[in-house]
Write a protein that holds these residues in place. Structure first.
Motif, PDB file in Angstrom:
ATOM      1  N   VAL A  57       0.946  -1.315  -0.030  1.00  0.00           N
ATOM      2  CA  VAL A  57       0.050  -0.138  -0.016  1.00  0.00           C
ATOM      3  C   VAL A  57       1.088   1.077  -0.124  1.00  0.00           C
ATOM      4  CG1 VAL A  57      -1.933   1.258   1.354  1.00  0.00           C
ATOM      5  CG2 VAL A  57      -1.860  -1.173   1.178  1.00  0.00           C
ATOM      6  N   ALA A  58       0.608   2.304  -0.995  1.00  0.00           N
ATOM      7  CA  ALA A  58       1.317   3.228  -0.989  1.00  0.00           C
ATOM      8  C   ALA A  58       1.097   4.436   0.392  1.00  0.00           C
ATOM      9  CB  ALA A  58       0.818   4.396  -2.232  1.00  0.00           C
ATOM     10  N   ALA A  60       0.209   7.325   2.845  1.00  0.00           N
ATOM     11  CA  ALA A  60      -1.012   8.280   2.785  1.00  0.00           C
ATOM     12  C   ALA A  60      -0.495   9.457   1.991  1.00  0.00           C
ATOM     13  CB  ALA A  60      -1.447   8.301   4.127  1.00  0.00           C
ATOM     14  N   LEU A  62       1.465   9.870  -0.158  1.00  0.00           N
ATOM     15  CA  LEU A  62       1.819   9.669  -1.799  1.00  0.00           C
ATOM     16  C   LEU A  62       0.548   9.616  -2.249  1.00  0.00           C
ATOM     17  CD1 LEU A  62       3.453   9.213  -4.278  1.00  0.00           C
ATOM     18  CD2 LEU A  62       3.559   6.554  -3.516  1.00  0.00           C
ATOM     19  N   ARG A  63      -0.381   8.866  -1.705  1.00  0.00           N
ATOM     20  CA  ARG A  63      -2.052   8.549  -2.238  1.00  0.00           C
ATOM     21  C   ARG A  63      -2.571  10.114  -2.351  1.00  0.00           C
ATOM     22  NH1 ARG A  63      -2.122   4.744   1.773  1.00  0.00           N
ATOM     23  NH2 ARG A  63      -3.554   5.683   3.054  1.00  0.00           N
ATOM     24  N   THR A  64      -2.627  11.002  -1.255  1.00  0.00           N
ATOM     25  CA  THR A  64      -2.954  12.183  -1.409  1.00  0.00           C
ATOM     26  C   THR A  64      -2.344  12.913  -2.534  1.00  0.00           C
ATOM     27  OG1 THR A  64      -3.192  12.090   0.939  1.00  0.00           O
ATOM     28  CG2 THR A  64      -3.162  14.324  -0.038  1.00  0.00           C
ATOM     29  N   ARG A  65      -0.972  12.984  -2.628  1.00  0.00           N
ATOM     30  CA  ARG A  65      -0.430  13.537  -3.935  1.00  0.00           C
ATOM     31  C   ARG A  65      -1.159  13.142  -5.290  1.00  0.00           C
ATOM     32  NH1 ARG A  65       5.151  12.863  -2.307  1.00  0.00           N
ATOM     33  NH2 ARG A  65       5.476  12.259  -4.405  1.00  0.00           N
ATOM     34  N   VAL A  66      -1.158  11.858  -5.505  1.00  0.00           N
ATOM     35  CA  VAL A  66      -1.524  11.187  -6.566  1.00  0.00           C
ATOM     36  C   VAL A  66      -3.049  11.758  -6.774  1.00  0.00           C
ATOM     37  CG1 VAL A  66      -1.984   9.028  -7.645  1.00  0.00           C
ATOM     38  CG2 VAL A  66       0.160   9.564  -6.756  1.00  0.00           C
ATOM     39  N   GLY A  67      -3.870  11.813  -5.530  1.00  0.00           N
ATOM     40  CA  GLY A  67      -5.175  11.997  -5.978  1.00  0.00           C
ATOM     41  C   GLY A  67      -5.459  13.294  -6.276  1.00  0.00           C
TER      42      GLY A  67
END
Length: 73
Positions: A57-58, A60, A62-67
């Motif tokens: 799982v990436a 958090a 990184l997930r926020t930046r990608v989102g």
């Protein structure tokens, strides 16, 4: 060495052939070393995709930046 049946072998491995063509591809695969190597490589790749790395799982942040980047696009 490649086999002219590689495309059919790939379709067979992907489950894209009807029953008659699937049976023919399976018979071919039993006797063709080139297609056997292709099938083994496909199985190895599939195993890697299902392995532990696929369940990472990436973080958090990184997930926020990608989102955010996807929302901006």
């Amino acid at each position: 060495m490649t086999c002219p049946e590689h495309e059919t072998t790939c379709a067979f491995l992907d489950g894209e052939l009807d029953d008659r063509r699937s049976a023919a591809a399976e018979r071919h695969l039993e006797t063709c070393p080139s297609c056997q190597a292709l099938a083994a490589a496909a199985a190895d790749a599939s195993d890697l995709l299902r392995g532990p790395a696929a369940r990472l799982v990436a973080p958090a942040a990184l997930r926020t930046r990608v989102g955010a980047a996807l929302d901006a696009a």
